[in-house]
Design a protein around this motif. Structure first.
Motif, short mmCIF file in Angstrom:
data_model
loop_
_atom_site.label_atom_id
_atom_site.label_comp_id
_atom_site.label_asym_id
_atom_site.label_seq_id
_atom_site.Cartn_x
_atom_site.Cartn_y
_atom_site.Cartn_z
N PRO A 177 0.83 -1.21 0.00
CA PRO A 177 0.00 0.00 0.00
C PRO A 177 0.86 1.26 0.00
N ALA A 178 0.41 2.27 -0.70
CA ALA A 178 1.20 3.49 -0.85
C ALA A 178 1.45 4.19 0.47
N ASP A 179 0.57 4.00 1.47
CA ASP A 179 0.70 4.71 2.74
C ASP A 179 1.53 3.94 3.77
N GLN A 180 2.18 2.84 3.36
CA GLN A 180 2.99 2.05 4.27
C GLN A 180 4.41 1.91 3.74
N ASP A 181 5.36 1.73 4.65
CA ASP A 181 6.76 1.59 4.28
C ASP A 181 6.99 0.22 3.64
N ALA A 182 7.43 0.22 2.38
CA ALA A 182 7.59 -1.02 1.64
C ALA A 182 8.60 -1.96 2.29
N GLU A 183 9.70 -1.41 2.78
CA GLU A 183 10.73 -2.26 3.39
C GLU A 183 10.20 -2.93 4.66
N GLU A 184 9.42 -2.20 5.45
CA GLU A 184 8.84 -2.81 6.65
C GLU A 184 7.91 -3.96 6.30
N ILE A 185 7.13 -3.80 5.24
CA ILE A 185 6.23 -4.87 4.80
C ILE A 185 7.03 -6.10 4.38
N VAL A 186 8.12 -5.86 3.64
CA VAL A 186 8.97 -6.97 3.21
C VAL A 186 9.57 -7.69 4.41
N VAL A 187 10.06 -6.94 5.37
CA VAL A 187 10.67 -7.54 6.56
C VAL A 187 9.66 -8.38 7.32
N ARG A 188 8.42 -7.90 7.40
CA ARG A 188 7.38 -8.67 8.07
C ARG A 188 7.08 -9.97 7.32
#
Length: 249
Positions: free
Chosen positions: A73-84
């Motif tokens: 999602p555009a309103d979330q940090d992409a790297e954090e999503i990947v790490v999760r």
């Protein structure tokens, strides 16, 4: 001049190279939904620019994580999503590669030259293709990026690993140029999010892995073969899905 048979089942002619049966892989290759995993029986010295474990690392696994646009999602940090995602898959100790390419569309090649064996696994997409020294606008299709693991049977020193990763990059670029894939009328040389991992047994006794060496020849042939097959498959997939996005063959 000898024929070598790649794991993809195609034949090519290379001086001094011989076939290696794909059952003799140096790692176990497994797949589950949106994850491709190469697992070594012993820790390896690795070098890459992986998002989460860049540089020199000692690890036993390399993981391809399939991330789609809808996951970011555009309103979330992409790297954090990947790490999760990596944590949820219990792969925090793996050297991870992130791709929007369907990981089931991976390509394997293994080549031996003299006593050196190179084994390559690659997922290939060129939607976000770029020309060296020139940038294009972001693509509108998710079928992009190239993520490659190449393992070498010899224990390479740190300097030899650096040399090996340059050989792998040359082989990748040569395969792309030979395919004549272009974007906006310009031949591409890679994608904006390529990543390469080279791995070798611990010990680091082999000092050189350049183009004059059997190791360098094996790396180049293995990566080129996997890339060639991956590009061909990507072109078929994009044609089937009618994703033109300004690419020409």
């Amino acid at each position: 001049m000898r024929q070598i048979e790649y794991a993809a089942g195609q034949l090519a002619e290379e001086t001094g190279a011989r076939a290696v049966h794909p059952q003799s892989l140096p790692f176990e290759l497994s797949q589950k939904p949106r994850v491709l995993l190469a697992t070594f029986s012993e820790p390896q010295q690795m070098l890459s620019w992986s998002l989460t474990k860049p540089g020199f690392q000692v690890a036993s696994q390399v993981a391809w994580i399939e991330i789609r646009d809808a996951d970011l999602p555009a309103d979330q940090d992409a790297e954090e999503i990947v790490v999760r995602r990596i944590a949820a898959a219990k792969l925090t100790e793996a050297v991870t590669l992130i791709t929007s390419r369907d990981v089931s569309r991976h390509h394997l090649s293994q080549v031996a030259v003299e006593d050196a064996v190179a084994t390559c696994v690659s997922t290939v997409g060129l939607a976000n293709g770029e020309r060296i020294g020139q940038r294009f606008a972001p693509p509108s299709t998710p079928l992009g990026t190239i993520n490659t693991l190449v393992n070498v049977s010899e224990p390479l020193s740190g300097a030899a690993l650096v040399e090996a990763i340059t050989i792998a990059a040359q082989a990748r670029t040569t395969a792309i140029l030979d395919s004549r894939v272009s974007r906006s009328g310009v031949a591409i040389t890679g994608t904006g999010t390529d990543c390469i991992v080279v791995s070798a047994a611990l010990g680091g006794s082999v000092r050189f892995a350049g183009l004059h060496t059997a190791i360098g020849e094996a790396i180049g042939a293995a990566v080129y073969s996997a890339m060639r097959d991956g590009i061909a498959t990507w072109l078929q997939d994009t044609e089937t899905m009618r994703l033109a996005v300004g690419f020409e063959r």
